[in-house]
Design a protein around this motif. Structure first.
Motif, PDB file in Angstrom:
ATOM      1  N   ALA A 172       0.829  -1.208   0.000  1.00  0.00           N
ATOM      2  CA  ALA A 172       0.000   0.000   0.000  1.00  0.00           C
ATOM      3  C   ALA A 172       0.861   1.256   0.000  1.00  0.00           C
ATOM      4  O   ALA A 172       0.497   2.271  -0.620  1.00  0.00           O
ATOM      5  N   SER A 173       2.005   1.228   0.674  1.00  0.00           N
ATOM      6  CA  SER A 173       2.880   2.403   0.718  1.00  0.00           C
ATOM      7  C   SER A 173       3.393   2.754  -0.673  1.00  0.00           C
ATOM      8  O   SER A 173       3.371   3.923  -1.088  1.00  0.00           O
ATOM      9  N   LEU A 174       3.874   1.747  -1.395  1.00  0.00           N
ATOM     10  CA  LEU A 174       4.428   2.004  -2.722  1.00  0.00           C
ATOM     11  C   LEU A 174       3.343   2.308  -3.746  1.00  0.00           C
ATOM     12  O   LEU A 174       3.442   3.272  -4.517  1.00  0.00           O
ATOM     13  N   VAL A 175       2.289   1.500  -3.754  1.00  0.00           N
ATOM     14  CA  VAL A 175       1.201   1.734  -4.703  1.00  0.00           C
ATOM     15  C   VAL A 175       0.491   3.047  -4.371  1.00  0.00           C
ATOM     16  O   VAL A 175       0.103   3.811  -5.271  1.00  0.00           O
ATOM     17  N   GLY A 176       0.356   3.342  -3.079  1.00  0.00           N
ATOM     18  CA  GLY A 176      -0.256   4.603  -2.672  1.00  0.00           C
ATOM     19  C   GLY A 176       0.564   5.806  -3.089  1.00  0.00           C
ATOM     20  O   GLY A 176       0.024   6.831  -3.504  1.00  0.00           O
ATOM     21  N   ALA A 177       1.903   5.694  -2.991  1.00  0.00           N
ATOM     22  CA  ALA A 177       2.763   6.785  -3.444  1.00  0.00           C
ATOM     23  C   ALA A 177       2.557   7.030  -4.942  1.00  0.00           C
ATOM     24  O   ALA A 177       2.452   8.173  -5.400  1.00  0.00           O
ATOM     25  N   HIS A 178       2.490   5.948  -5.689  1.00  0.00           N
ATOM     26  CA  HIS A 178       2.252   6.062  -7.129  1.00  0.00           C
ATOM     27  C   HIS A 178       0.928   6.773  -7.403  1.00  0.00           C
ATOM     28  O   HIS A 178       0.813   7.606  -8.320  1.00  0.00           O
ATOM     29  N   ALA A 179      -0.084   6.472  -6.581  1.00  0.00           N
ATOM     30  CA  ALA A 179      -1.418   7.034  -6.802  1.00  0.00           C
ATOM     31  C   ALA A 179      -1.474   8.531  -6.537  1.00  0.00           C
ATOM     32  O   ALA A 179      -2.174   9.271  -7.246  1.00  0.00           O
ATOM     33  N   VAL A 180      -0.746   9.019  -5.526  1.00  0.00           N
ATOM     34  CA  VAL A 180      -0.891  10.427  -5.142  1.00  0.00           C
ATOM     35  C   VAL A 180       0.110  11.347  -5.835  1.00  0.00           C
ATOM     36  O   VAL A 180      -0.093  12.563  -5.871  1.00  0.00           O
ATOM     37  N   LEU A 181       1.201  10.795  -6.380  1.00  0.00           N
ATOM     38  CA  LEU A 181       2.175  11.638  -7.067  1.00  0.00           C
ATOM     39  C   LEU A 181       1.605  12.123  -8.405  1.00  0.00           C
ATOM     40  O   LEU A 181       0.814  11.430  -9.049  1.00  0.00           O
ATOM     41  N   ASP A 182       2.042  13.306  -8.827  1.00  0.00           N
ATOM     42  CA  ASP A 182       1.607  13.762 -10.148  1.00  0.00           C
ATOM     43  C   ASP A 182       2.411  13.043 -11.232  1.00  0.00           C
ATOM     44  O   ASP A 182       3.359  12.302 -10.951  1.00  0.00           O
ATOM     45  N   ASP A 183       2.041  13.255 -12.478  1.00  0.00           N
ATOM     46  CA  ASP A 183       2.634  12.491 -13.572  1.00  0.00           C
ATOM     47  C   ASP A 183       4.142  12.687 -13.672  1.00  0.00           C
ATOM     48  O   ASP A 183       4.891  11.735 -13.908  1.00  0.00           O
ATOM     49  N   MET A 184       4.612  13.914 -13.479  1.00  0.00           N
ATOM     50  CA  MET A 184       6.048  14.175 -13.603  1.00  0.00           C
ATOM     51  C   MET A 184       6.839  13.498 -12.492  1.00  0.00           C
ATOM     52  O   MET A 184       7.885  12.900 -12.738  1.00  0.00           O
ATOM     53  N   ASP A 185       6.323  13.594 -11.261  1.00  0.00           N
ATOM     54  CA  ASP A 185       7.017  12.959 -10.146  1.00  0.00           C
ATOM     55  C   ASP A 185       6.987  11.437 -10.289  1.00  0.00           C
ATOM     56  O   ASP A 185       7.977  10.745 -10.010  1.00  0.00           O
ATOM     57  N   ARG A 186       5.857  10.920 -10.718  1.00  0.00           N
ATOM     58  CA  ARG A 186       5.702   9.481 -10.885  1.00  0.00           C
ATOM     59  C   ARG A 186       6.711   8.945 -11.914  1.00  0.00           C
ATOM     60  O   ARG A 186       7.336   7.897 -11.724  1.00  0.00           O
ATOM     61  N   ALA A 187       6.884   9.698 -12.992  1.00  0.00           N
ATOM     62  CA  ALA A 187       7.799   9.278 -14.050  1.00  0.00           C
ATOM     63  C   ALA A 187       9.265   9.370 -13.620  1.00  0.00           C
ATOM     64  O   ALA A 187      10.130   8.695 -14.196  1.00  0.00           O
ATOM     65  N   ARG A 188       9.551  10.203 -12.633  1.00  0.00           N
ATOM     66  CA  ARG A 188      10.926  10.363 -12.153  1.00  0.00           C
ATOM     67  C   ARG A 188      11.409   9.091 -11.433  1.00  0.00           C
ATOM     68  O   ARG A 188      12.602   8.817 -11.370  1.00  0.00           O
ATOM     69  N   ILE A 189      10.473   8.312 -10.888  1.00  0.00           N
ATOM     70  CA  ILE A 189      10.818   7.080 -10.157  1.00  0.00           C
ATOM     71  C   ILE A 189      11.024   5.960 -11.154  1.00  0.00           C
ATOM     72  O   ILE A 189      10.146   5.621 -11.944  1.00  0.00           O
ATOM     73  N   ARG A 190      12.212   5.332 -11.096  1.00  0.00           N
ATOM     74  CA  ARG A 190      12.579   4.314 -12.064  1.00  0.00           C
ATOM     75  C   ARG A 190      12.531   2.895 -11.506  1.00  0.00           C
ATOM     76  O   ARG A 190      12.621   1.936 -12.269  1.00  0.00           O
ATOM     77  N   GLY A 191      12.431   2.764 -10.197  1.00  0.00           N
ATOM     78  CA  GLY A 191      12.388   1.435  -9.612  1.00  0.00           C
ATOM     79  C   GLY A 191      12.136   1.510  -8.126  1.00  0.00           C
ATOM     80  O   GLY A 191      12.060   2.598  -7.545  1.00  0.00           O
ATOM     81  N   PHE A 192      11.976   0.339  -7.493  1.00  0.00           N
ATOM     82  CA  PHE A 192      11.704   0.314  -6.057  1.00  0.00           C
ATOM     83  C   PHE A 192      12.493  -0.796  -5.380  1.00  0.00           C
ATOM     84  O   PHE A 192      12.882  -1.793  -6.014  1.00  0.00           O
ATOM     85  N   ILE A 193      12.734  -0.591  -4.095  1.00  0.00           N
ATOM     86  CA  ILE A 193      13.438  -1.558  -3.239  1.00  0.00           C
ATOM     87  C   ILE A 193      12.568  -1.850  -2.038  1.00  0.00           C
ATOM     88  O   ILE A 193      11.984  -0.933  -1.440  1.00  0.00           O
ATOM     89  N   ILE A 194      12.466  -3.126  -1.680  1.00  0.00           N
ATOM     90  CA  ILE A 194      11.820  -3.524  -0.435  1.00  0.00           C
ATOM     91  C   ILE A 194      12.910  -3.696   0.614  1.00  0.00           C
ATOM     92  O   ILE A 194      13.878  -4.429   0.393  1.00  0.00           O
ATOM     93  N   ASN A 195      12.775  -3.025   1.748  1.00  0.00           N
ATOM     94  CA  ASN A 195      13.817  -3.033   2.776  1.00  0.00           C
ATOM     95  C   ASN A 195      13.328  -3.687   4.062  1.00  0.00           C
ATOM     96  O   ASN A 195      12.132  -3.770   4.322  1.00  0.00           O
ATOM     97  N   LYS A 196      14.289  -4.191   4.839  1.00  0.00           N
ATOM     98  CA  LYS A 196      14.067  -4.745   6.185  1.00  0.00           C
ATOM     99  C   LYS A 196      13.212  -6.017   6.155  1.00  0.00           C
ATOM    100  O   LYS A 196      12.342  -6.215   7.004  1.00  0.00           O
ATOM    101  N   PHE A 197      13.484  -6.892   5.204  1.00  0.00           N
ATOM    102  CA  PHE A 197      12.731  -8.148   5.098  1.00  0.00           C
ATOM    103  C   PHE A 197      13.322  -9.202   6.032  1.00  0.00           C
ATOM    104  O   PHE A 197      14.536  -9.395   6.080  1.00  0.00           O
ATOM    105  N   ARG A 198      12.463  -9.884   6.750  1.00  0.00           N
ATOM    106  CA  ARG A 198      12.894 -10.977   7.637  1.00  0.00           C
ATOM    107  C   ARG A 198      12.363 -12.295   7.060  1.00  0.00           C
ATOM    108  O   ARG A 198      11.166 -12.427   6.820  1.00  0.00           O
ATOM    109  N   GLY A 199      13.259 -13.250   6.878  1.00  0.00           N
ATOM    110  CA  GLY A 199      12.830 -14.545   6.369  1.00  0.00           C
ATOM    111  C   GLY A 199      13.222 -14.755   4.917  1.00  0.00           C
ATOM    112  O   GLY A 199      14.148 -14.129   4.386  1.00  0.00           O
ATOM    113  N   ASP A 200      12.504 -15.653   4.243  1.00  0.00           N
ATOM    114  CA  ASP A 200      12.790 -16.029   2.865  1.00  0.00           C
ATOM    115  C   ASP A 200      12.138 -15.018   1.921  1.00  0.00           C
ATOM    116  O   ASP A 200      10.909 -14.942   1.814  1.00  0.00           O
ATOM    117  N   ALA A 201      12.950 -14.255   1.211  1.00  0.00           N
ATOM    118  CA  ALA A 201      12.440 -13.194   0.338  1.00  0.00           C
ATOM    119  C   ALA A 201      11.568 -13.734  -0.789  1.00  0.00           C
ATOM    120  O   ALA A 201      10.737 -12.994  -1.336  1.00  0.00           O
TER     121      ALA A 201
END
Length: 492
Positions: A172-201
């Protein structure tokens, strides 16, 4: 030159650590790397060799790059000193106070300064790794933003967005960020990282697919919980609170207990990180609402960004009563920077530099008084501790001048013959303005011996270096480094 910006879905998602790890990763590959943070808000700061100050996390990232820190690496630093205002540091120098209400105002001048500093770093490096602050999804702050997308657009830097799975709702955090950003800001993001994972990724593969399909951003990896980062200094007091909660309780078998009151505006608390590794020491930060422990061998009053306000808070908790009882029992007391100033008879702030209150009665344990002035002392120092004769190295970062009879028994004698701090006649109470004392193994060993403890004599800087290398090695395994380099327009 190549550059990439690491932004997050919120505060404390691990941006600072990821930037430090990426800096060390690419530095280990033989590249000239520089860290950059256009705007930071933290009371944990470091002194640069040229006598400026920047955020502690950026200084750590410079260390990860194996280069000295400079003021261009963090050109705008806000140091909170009240609920409504923060000290404004621009290119390492104090520029006054920025009220909280000003965060929504025009910052084009500060943005220009940030871009100029960034260009300077680009001119000397093959790669600049930029860290954002907070979250770009805080769209109410977007108009005058210089910390996230405002800077990324001005400097034309591609962005990678980080989500913290440990706190939950990462999809929800990542998809929500995509939803609220405007088109220019959204296009500036080229990828995502999931951090602080515990267990088998691999268990999160479906989650990665969901994020990719809903955002169009490419997955760059799932980073595990980095236990090897434990020796690295925390960025802010929120992380300090979390570490305290995780380590609450007593430590059987340890010879001495060292207690530090958790002041609201505590600053530069990484001063005490080396004490955490000492086998004979139980280090505890005492939270509000709890008394200072009766069995402490040493009570340390730490640095603070709001000396008078935190002195009044200290009294409101009844800690002044606890401290006097500790002294009557023959316990030792050490004050660092603002903590040293609190130990005197009075702290006065006639120009209201740190807040609205003009003066406050001190704790009366050292025969000194302190007056706040606009001249901020920023410098690295070397010298000796007069109580044990041990060499020390550290830095000054403070407002205020402390004078009085007790300074005739100084705590520190600098290499140039000047002195700082004070000692009580019996030597059990002392303080100085110098940060970083316990990072010097000789001083730490000598001081702990006064408490009846034996030091491990470890050079803590080696532990930090090992941690940075371990974090970089983990990121090599967890991230698609080639794809990250491609986004940054870096040729490996």
């Amino acid at each position: 030159m190549a550059a990439i910006m690491i932004q997050g879905c919120g505060s404390d998602v691990g941006k600072s650590l990821l930037v430090a790890g990426l800096c060390r990763l690419f530095a280990n590959r033989g590249l000239v790397v520089r860290p950059f943070k256009p705007q930071n808000m933290s009371n944990n700061a470091a002194v640069t060799p040229d006598g400026g100050e920047i955020g502690r996390s950026t200084a750590l990232q410079a260390l990860a790059c194996r280069t000295p820190p400079t003021v261009d690496m963090n050109p705008v630093l806000l140091k909170p000193q009240s609920d409504i205002g923060a000290q404004l540091i621009v290119r390492g120098r104090r520029q006054g106070v920025m009220q909280a209400s000003a965060h929504g105002r025009d910052k084009r001048e500060l943005l220009q300064i940030a871009v100029e500093s960034f260009r300077q770093l680009q001119s000397e490096a093959q790669l600049v790794v930029v860290e954002g602050a907070g979250s770009p999804a805080e769209t109410n702050l977007r108009t005058h933003d210089i910390a996230n997308m405002g800077f990324a657009h001005a400097a034309d830097v591609p962005v990678v967005l980080v989500g913290d799975i440990d706190r939950g709702h990462v999809i929800a955090s990542l998809v929500g960020a995509h939803a609220v950003l405007d088109d220019m800001d959204r296009a500036r993001i080229r990828g995502f990282i999931i951090n602080k994972f515990r267990g088998d990724a691999r268990l999160f593969d479906d989650g990665l697919q969901t994020i990719e399909s809903r955002t169009g951003w490419q997955r760059l990896g799932v980073v595990p919980w980095l236990h090897e980062a434990g020796a690295l200094p925390a960025e802010d007091a929120m992380q300090l609170d979390q570490s305290l909660a995780a380590s609450s309780g007593t430590s059987p078998g340890r010879r001495v207990r060292i207690a530090i009151p958790r002041l609201p505006h505590i600053a530069n608390f990484d001063d005490f990180d080396p004490l955490r590794t000492e086998p004979d020491v139980e280090l505890m930060f005492v939270p509000p609402g709890k008394p200072l422990p009766l069995d402490a061998s040493l009570i340390i009053l730490p640095g603070s960004k709001a000396t008078i306000a935190d002195l009044e808070f200290f009294r409101s908790q009844g800690w002044d009563i606890d401290l006097l009882a500790h002294v009557r029992r023959g316990g030792r007391v050490l004050g660092i920077c603002a903590g040293y100033q609190m130990l005197g008879h009075e702290v006065s702030d006639p120009e209201r530099i740190e807040g609205h209150q003009a003066s406050a009665r001190g704790l009366g344990l050292l025969d000194i008084t302190t007056t706040m002035t606009g001249n901020k002392q920023l410098r690295a120092i070397t010298g000796v501790d007069t109580a044990t004769g041990s060499p020390i190295a550290g830095y000054e970062m403070h407002l205020g001048v402390s004078t009085g009879p007790a300074t005739s028994r100084p705590f520190i004698r600098f290499a140039n013959g000047a002195t700082d701090g004070a000692l009580s006649p019996d030597g059990l109470i002392g303080g100085c303005h110098i940060h970083g004392l316990f990072h010097t193994p000789t001083f730490r060993a000598a001081f702990l011996s006064l408490l009846g403890a034996t030091s491990n004599n470890e050079d803590y800087s080696y532990r930090v270096e090992r941690s940075l290398d371990a974090v970089a090695a983990s990121l090599e395994q967890a991230l698609d480094v080639d794809r990250i380099a491609s986004i940054a327009k870096l040729t490996l």
